[in-house]
Design a protein around this motif. Structure first.
Motif: not given
Lengths: 302, 441
Positions: B324-350
């Motif tokens: 029901k929330h494609p806009a919010e879901a996409s916003k989150f995915l863009l942060w998750l997969n293109t922001s330095t903050e998230a990518l750094t965390a993903l690289n550290t964690e996994a």
């Protein structure tokens, strides 16, 4: 069950001195060799598991995998601490879930199966054989095949990804019903039930005070079967659950194992976790084993 | 454009998915897949996100703290082919799929054909994200359709050659830069009692990576129907090359990712591994006694004048149909997969190797790795990811993998060849597509 018959037929041990048929030395030693080989075959993986869980990831590949190393004791302790604390202690949670699913659902399931089998054996009513044969048909349907239809039904009731999604389907055991009926027929004499009735006992009271006691070896057997099959039931939770805090230990370890390529350290935890996860099964078997053997033996002597 | 005709098929096949004989009633997939309007919801939004990236919950915590109005709940489950894809399909059918999920590139077409993915092209910032990703990768998530985006790339698996630098140097064997040199080296290594590498019968997606590096394709949808071609000239060339190495017993045939396989690398029995970037950790954990002895070079080439690479694995994040929330879901995915903050965390964690070009600049990825003699291997992989040949995946890859893998196992056992396995896979894949009423040439 057939594989366990050798241990069962060995029971007339006291009779040996008194003229029971004596096997030849050759056949005895052949039997011992075969049993020894099978024992080794079954125990070797568990031995491997035990030894491997006392090693760090680095020593896991580089040392002989069937014997301990000097640091084993210390490493084993570290591994277990790590296992129980990793990811905010999710592993003990999984163990607890498994124990609750297996004991509670197994216990209730055993009572239900016993009541059903007893009723089918002791009461004459229309459609009795139809019901029994339908239940018996249920033995033939693998639980795995039912997981997807169950998922769709539970979806309709908004119950997927809840405790009930795994608990409710674990309550039924067609095999338990079958075993209870056979056992009730052979071990609960109609005369005793008649006597209880004459003494003024109601049907339900008769069942719980008289029949259950006579059937107790079979009930232990059913409970153990249920316990093991719920403990090992993997596919149903895999389909039903996505919340890690509801996972049984089998699914949890499977999830970890599928992450090994990204977090290599988890490999040790999977191995130690697998070892720890069989402990409750061992406890259940060792403590109930005596009853179980009685149960199977008595059922077979019809 | 490419898959337009498939929409009819998609609706038809949705009914057939996985569960014969169970009508769950009233799922809501009416409008096909036109880019849905991506209106923002009002008030607080809760999103569910199913993934198998370890430590994702910690990464998402960062987001949840900064975005009180869009709260994401993570479920960590077994990886896709271990049951989660099947669960996604079942949940889509039952109408209770999560809002967000993880899907590997080779399985995206299966979800697209079953009409399970929301088109988020009209959501804020999604089209603009194209600039962050290599063209080949972006093509995987759009299927070449106009005005369509069905996923955001998360991590990628560019391939290169891991090799035992110490052994090559000690024995004065040149590092192979072409496949011909690789085969020649294999003979020399065999003479020294080792084997140049291992042929894993179960890793058909690895083989697909080699075919893609050589410029081959297994699937083509450019004229609106699926054209299956597992036995093209390029595929045949790659299969015959490995068959030759197998015939001469120059490579080992241990099933991949087993203890035996780890041991072959740990003891120096196998000298090289053509693998993806994530394989760096597989070796370092599987062969701990060879620390410092490894190095990474680009893959051997078929045409040294035009270097290419292949890809093995990698995941994208999708928004499932029915959210029901494609806009919010996409916003989150863009942060998750293109922001330095998230990518750094993903690289550290996994240890994820980010698909986004933003990720290539992470400090952690420009450091030397001790296991590889302090070589800056991630810089090399970044370079390689720019020359990965694009590859189109089919809609029934699980089936294709399993059939080809059966054939590979038979070929290793001495009956038939790798090429026979591909021929068999070809026939069975076409049959599988027809069985699902997917238009196939």
């Amino acid at each position: 069950m057939t594989t366990s018959t050798p241990t069962l037929t060995k029971t007339p041990r006291p009779g040996r001195s008194g003229g029971a048929p004596r096997e030849s030395r050759l056949s005895r030693s052949a039997a011992m060799v075969i049993m020894g080989a099978f024992t080794l075959y079954f125990l070797l993986p568990i031995w491997w598991l035990l030894v491997s869980s006392t090693k760090t990831l680095g020593n896991f590949n580089s040392t002989f995998s069937l014997w301990f190393i000097p640091t084993s004791l210390a490493d084993a302790g570290d591994n277990i601490v790590k296992l129980f604390t990793y990811n905010e202690g999710v592993f003990p949670r999984w163990m607890l879930n498994s124990i609750v699913y297996a004991t509670v659902a197994g216990g209730i399931g055993t009572i239900l199966a016993a009541m059903c089998g007893y009723a089918l054996s002791k009461y004459q009513f229309r459609g009795r054989e139809l019901i029994f044969n339908t239940v018996l048909g249920g033995v033939l349907v693998p639980a795995t095949a039912l997981a997807l239809p169950l998922f769709l039904i539970f979806s309709q009731m908004q119950l997927t990804n809840t405790f009930w999604a795994v608990f409710l389907p674990s309550l039924v055991s067609p095999f338990g019903v079958y075993l209870s009926r056979i056992y009730a027929a052979s071990s609960v004499p109609d005369e005793i039930i008649e006597a209880a009735r004459i003494d003024g006992s109601g049907e339900i009271r008769t069942f719980f005070t008289v029949a259950v006691r006579l059937m107790s070896p079979a009930l232990v057997t059913i409970f153990l079967f249920q316990f093991v099959s719920i403990w090992n039931n993997f596919f149903l939770p895999l389909v039903m659950l996505r919340d890690q805090t509801l996972f049984p230990v089998t699914l949890g370890l499977y999830t970890w194992n599928s992450q090994v390529s990204q977090i290599p350290d988890i490999r040790t935890l999977v191995i130690v976790g697998a070892l720890v996860s069989i402990v409750p099964l061992l406890v259940a078997f060792l403590s109930l084993q005596r009853f179980w053997r009685n149960g199977l033996g008595a059922g077979g002597l019809k | 454009m490419a898959l337009k005709n498939l929409r009819i098929a998609a609706v038809a096949t949705a009914a057939l998915v996985a569960l014969a004989g169970c009508s769950a009633g009233g799922s809501s997939d009416s409008s096909g897949s036109t880019a849905s309007d991506c209106a923002a919801s009002t008030g607080k939004v809760d999103l569910s996100f199913t993934t198998w990236v370890p430590g994702m919950d910690k990464v998402v915590d960062i987001w949840n703290k900064a975005n009180p109005d869009i709260q994401v709940t993570v479920s960590t489950v077994p990886n896709g082919n271990s049951g989660t894809y099947q669960n996604f399909f079942t949940q889509l059918k039952a109408g209770n799929a999560p809002d967000l999920g993880q899907v590997e590139y080779d399985t995206l077409p299966a979800f697209r054909v079953q009409d399970g993915l929301a088109n988020i092209a009209s959501c804020d910032g999604v089209q603009a994200a194209k600039a962050d990703f290599a063209d080949g990768l972006w093509n995987q998530v759009t299927f070449g359709e106009d005005n369509s985006v069905y996923a955001i790339p998360q991590d990628s698996g560019p391939m290169a050659l891991y090799y035992r630098k110490d052994l090559f140097e000690k024995n004065n064997i040149p590092i192979p830069t072409t496949w011909d040199e690789y085969a020649a080296d294999a003979v020399k290594i065999k003479a020294l009692g080792g084997q140049i590498t291992n042929f894993p019968k179960g890793d058909v997606n690895w083989f697909a990576g080699l075919v893609s590096q050589a410029g081959g394709q297994w699937f083509d949808t450019s004229d609106g129907t699926w054209d299956v071609n597992l036995t093209s000239d390029v595929s045949t060339k790659v299969a015959n090359y490995w068959q030759d190495l197998l015939d001469k017993q120059l490579v080992s045939t241990i099933p991949g990712f087993t203890d035996q396989w780890n041991n072959a690398y740990d003891t120096g029995a196998d000298w090289t591994w053509v693998s993806a970037v994530w394989g760096a950790n597989t070796i370092s954990s599987g062969a701990p006694s060879t620390t410092g002895d490894w190095a990474v070079a680009p893959m051997p080439q078929w045409d040294a004048a035009a270097p290419t690479s292949g890809a093995w694995g990698g995941s994208s994040s999708v928004v499932f149909k029915g959210t029901k929330h494609p806009a919010e879901a996409s916003k989150f995915l863009l942060w998750l997969n293109t922001s330095t903050e998230a990518l750094t965390a993903l690289n550290t964690e996994a240890n994820l190797f980010p698909a986004s070009s933003t990720g290539a600049t992470l400090p952690a990825l420009s450091e030397g790795v001790p296991f590889y003699g302090d070589q800056k291997i991630y810089e090399l992989f970044s370079e390689q990811s720019k020359v990965v040949s694009p590859f189109t995946w089919g809609p029934t890859m699980t089936q294709t993998y399993s059939d080809v893998s059966d054939g590979f196992a038979a070929a290793i056992g001495g009956s038939g060849t790798l090429l026979d396995a591909l021929k068999d896979g070809q026939t069975k894949t076409v049959a599988a597509l027809q069985a699902q009423s997917i238009p196939v040439k």
